[in-house]
Design a protein around this motif. Sequence first.
Motif: not given
Length: 106
Positions: A29-50
Amino acid sequence: MSCDKFEKLFTKEDETELIDHIKSCEDCRREYEKMQAVSKLVKEAKPLFEKSKIIRRRFTISMVAAATLFCLTGFLLLNWLPYYNYDQAIASEIYPTDEYGLVELY
């Protein structure tokens, strides 16, 4: 991490089995939550890269346009401005010149 099922379940196509295991295993569960947090950060940063990609593309286009305009202006100036012949200008002023075209001063 003491549980090695997370990696095995994560690579399989059966998501329900993975979710069931995450609910029962604290480490996963902790590992999954870490992966979800990273995924959320990537989704937030994508518009900046675009946005930066668009800005870079516009900058490149404007630099190419500026260089083209600069070269075209230079070409037009060199080809259509009247050629100034210094020998004729000096001769028209009735200054004596030597064989090299330099003004002779006496």
